[in-house]
Enzyme design. Structure first.
Site, short mmCIF file in Angstrom:
data_model
loop_
_atom_site.label_atom_id
_atom_site.label_comp_id
_atom_site.label_asym_id
_atom_site.label_seq_id
_atom_site.Cartn_x
_atom_site.Cartn_y
_atom_site.Cartn_z
N TYR A 18 0.84 -1.20 0.00
CA TYR A 18 0.00 0.00 0.00
C TYR A 18 0.88 1.25 0.00
O TYR A 18 0.66 2.17 -0.78
CB TYR A 18 -0.93 0.00 1.22
CG TYR A 18 -1.89 1.16 1.23
CD1 TYR A 18 -3.12 1.07 0.59
CD2 TYR A 18 -1.56 2.35 1.86
CE1 TYR A 18 -4.01 2.13 0.59
CE2 TYR A 18 -2.44 3.42 1.86
CZ TYR A 18 -3.66 3.31 1.23
OH TYR A 18 -4.52 4.37 1.22
N HIS A 22 1.41 4.14 -3.06
CA HIS A 22 1.19 5.57 -2.85
C HIS A 22 2.47 6.38 -3.01
O HIS A 22 2.42 7.53 -3.44
CB HIS A 22 0.52 5.82 -1.50
CG HIS A 22 -0.95 5.55 -1.55
ND1 HIS A 22 -1.46 4.28 -1.52
CD2 HIS A 22 -1.99 6.40 -1.69
CE1 HIS A 22 -2.78 4.36 -1.63
NE2 HIS A 22 -3.13 5.63 -1.73
N TYR A 41 -3.60 16.38 1.76
CA TYR A 41 -4.13 15.02 1.82
C TYR A 41 -3.10 14.13 2.51
O TYR A 41 -1.96 14.04 2.07
CB TYR A 41 -4.40 14.53 0.40
CG TYR A 41 -5.26 13.30 0.26
CD1 TYR A 41 -5.57 12.49 1.33
CD2 TYR A 41 -5.77 12.95 -0.98
CE1 TYR A 41 -6.36 11.37 1.18
CE2 TYR A 41 -6.57 11.83 -1.15
CZ TYR A 41 -6.86 11.04 -0.06
OH TYR A 41 -7.64 9.93 -0.22
N TRP A 76 -7.48 3.65 -10.70
CA TRP A 76 -6.74 3.57 -9.43
C TRP A 76 -7.45 2.62 -8.47
O TRP A 76 -6.82 1.79 -7.83
CB TRP A 76 -6.58 4.96 -8.82
CG TRP A 76 -5.85 4.95 -7.52
CD1 TRP A 76 -6.39 5.06 -6.26
CD2 TRP A 76 -4.44 4.79 -7.31
NE1 TRP A 76 -5.42 4.98 -5.31
CE2 TRP A 76 -4.21 4.82 -5.93
CE3 TRP A 76 -3.36 4.63 -8.18
CZ2 TRP A 76 -2.93 4.69 -5.38
CZ3 TRP A 76 -2.09 4.50 -7.63
CH2 TRP A 76 -1.89 4.54 -6.25
N TRP A 77 -8.76 2.75 -8.37
CA TRP A 77 -9.52 1.86 -7.49
C TRP A 77 -9.31 0.40 -7.88
O TRP A 77 -9.11 -0.45 -7.01
CB TRP A 77 -11.00 2.18 -7.55
CG TRP A 77 -11.43 3.43 -6.88
CD1 TRP A 77 -10.71 4.22 -6.02
CD2 TRP A 77 -12.70 4.06 -7.01
NE1 TRP A 77 -11.46 5.29 -5.61
CE2 TRP A 77 -12.69 5.21 -6.20
CE3 TRP A 77 -13.85 3.75 -7.73
CZ2 TRP A 77 -13.79 6.06 -6.09
CZ3 TRP A 77 -14.94 4.59 -7.63
CH2 TRP A 77 -14.91 5.73 -6.81
#
Length: 104
Positions: A18, A22, A41, A76-77
């Site tokens: 993960y 990112h 963010y 992306w999802w």
């Protein structure tokens, strides 16, 4: 600016992947986030529970929410779905949080 927070859930054993994904966030995804008003963010990880805490400031929540309709966001999802709890449309299972305190 509106402050938006939510929690999401990683599948066990995917912390490093993960973070890697990112760290290598696609430039097109960064551009889409900014174009939809996202700023400051951050995503935090509770390593004991594999729970993610996301915080973002948005100019307008309605505009920010429209990112879900973009091709890059949907791509992306799909890319992220194998490593985190996701809905049938590949969007992450997310729980929106209610702000209960703010110190300016």
């Amino acid at each position: 600016m509106e402050r938006v927070a939510s929690i999401m859930y990683l599948y066990p054993g995917n912390k490093e992947e993960y973070k890697k994904r990112h760290d290598e966030l696609w430039p097109e995804m960064k551009e889409a986030l900014k174009a939809h008003g996202a700023a400051n963010y951050s995503i935090f990880l509770d390593e004991k529970t594999d729970t993610l805490f996301a915080y973002v400031e948005v100019e307008d929540k309605a505009i920010y929410d429209k990112i879900a309709e973009t091709e890059i966001c949907q791509k992306w999802w799909k890319y992220m779905a194998p490593i985190m709890k996701s809905n049938p449309n590949n969007s992450p299972v997310a729980v929106d949080l209610k702000e209960v305190f703010y110190l300016a």
